[in-house]
Scaffold this active site. Structure first.
Site, mmCIF file in Angstrom:
data_model
loop_
_atom_site.group_PDB
_atom_site.id
_atom_site.type_symbol
_atom_site.label_atom_id
_atom_site.label_comp_id
_atom_site.label_asym_id
_atom_site.label_seq_id
_atom_site.Cartn_x
_atom_site.Cartn_y
_atom_site.Cartn_z
ATOM 1 N N SER A 171 -3.790 44.564 37.930
ATOM 2 C CA SER A 171 -4.066 43.509 38.911
ATOM 3 C C SER A 171 -3.447 43.898 40.247
ATOM 4 C CB SER A 171 -3.471 42.183 38.439
ATOM 5 O OG SER A 171 -3.531 41.197 39.453
ATOM 6 N N TYR A 198 4.013 36.875 35.839
ATOM 7 C CA TYR A 198 2.726 37.571 35.743
ATOM 8 C C TYR A 198 2.763 38.873 36.535
ATOM 9 C CZ TYR A 198 -2.254 38.565 36.152
ATOM 10 O OH TYR A 198 -3.480 39.187 36.123
#
Length: 263
Positions: free
Chosen positions: A143, A156
């Site tokens: 990501s 995250y």
């Protein structure tokens, strides 16, 4: 683009989102598929859809990648059936957006178990065969959060930083074995990811116009399968932002704070 016809491709998190779209594109190019996810019902629906269109071999297996023993068992069974994997797409993952002092311990553990430990466990199951054959491709869906840390995504972001660290190290380890290792670093994608990650919907509202289509992301991944691609960064302007962040972190954090705080 190298031909994928007859290649054995394993995809985790294949029941929806970019995992399912990657499966559709690979099937259209003649690849044999192993679809893995927690939702076996969704996998069976996808398997039926693809088998009605393409003359390929498809295996659908239920797997929670956060369970190391289940990973060993399922991969052992799968590899016994297909003999070897040409490509592994580590797509399974999830996130929860919360302030660092509010995120629950069990949520921290779950994110690391799925996003990091599960990814490493799956990779470890296919690497010996790839090294023996002197060929293969590991594709890790990371990501932009692994490059640009933002408020309310501390855990995250930490998991995706870990994925990038593992991916970069692995790439150097297996280079002499002719195994390609690619990290995919997308920005926000219009999938069910945000159903869990952004429970209040505030982040989705603020970035909706920037969201990537899962079909587009999947195509960028599939087009680069079995090529020596180091990273796939999407969208390009966000990739430029991560470079700016690396060079001028204080400036980036100062001027980007208001935008990122929209979570």
């Amino acid at each position: 683009m190298p031909s994928l016809k007859g290649k054995n491709i394993i995809i985790t998190g294949a029941s929806g989102g970019i995992g399912a779209e990657i499966a559709r594109l690979c099937a259209a190019r003649g690849a044999n598929l192993v679809l893995l996810a927690r939702s076996i019902d969704k996998l069976e629906i996808l398997k039926k859809e693809l088998q009605s269109k393409y003359a390929i071999n498809i295996h659908a297996r239920q797997l929670d990648v956060s369970d190391p023993e289940a990973v060993k068992k399922v991969f052992f069974e799968v590899l016994s059936d297909i003999r070897y994997a040409d490509i592994l797409v580590n797509n399974a993952g999830f996130g929860i957006f919360d302030f660092a002092h509010e995120v629950k311990t069990e949520e921290i553990k779950s994110m690391f178990d799925v996003n990091v430990i599960g990814l490493i466990a799956c990779t470890s199951m296919v690497l010996p065969g790839m090294k023996q054959r002197g060929s293969g491709h590991i594709i890790n869906i990371a990501s932009q959060a692994g490059k640009i840390a933002t408020p309310k995504s501390s855990v995250y972001s930490a998991t995706k930083h870990a994925v990038l660290g593992y991916t970069n190290s692995l790439r150097m380890e297996v280079a002499d074995d002719h195994i390609f290792v690619t990290s995919v670093n997308p920005g926000p994608i219009a999938t069910n990811f945000f159903t869990i990650a952004d429970k209040q919907g505030t982040y989705v509202k603020s970035v909706k116009r920037f969201m990537l289509k899962p079909e587009y992301v999947a195509k960028q991944v599939v087009d680069r399968m079995m090529t020596k691609t180091r990273e796939i960064n999407l969208p390009r302007w966000m990739s430029a932002g991560s470079i700016f962040y690396t060079l001028f972190p204080r400036t980036f954090e100062l001027f980007g704070k208001n935008f990122f705080n929209k979570k």
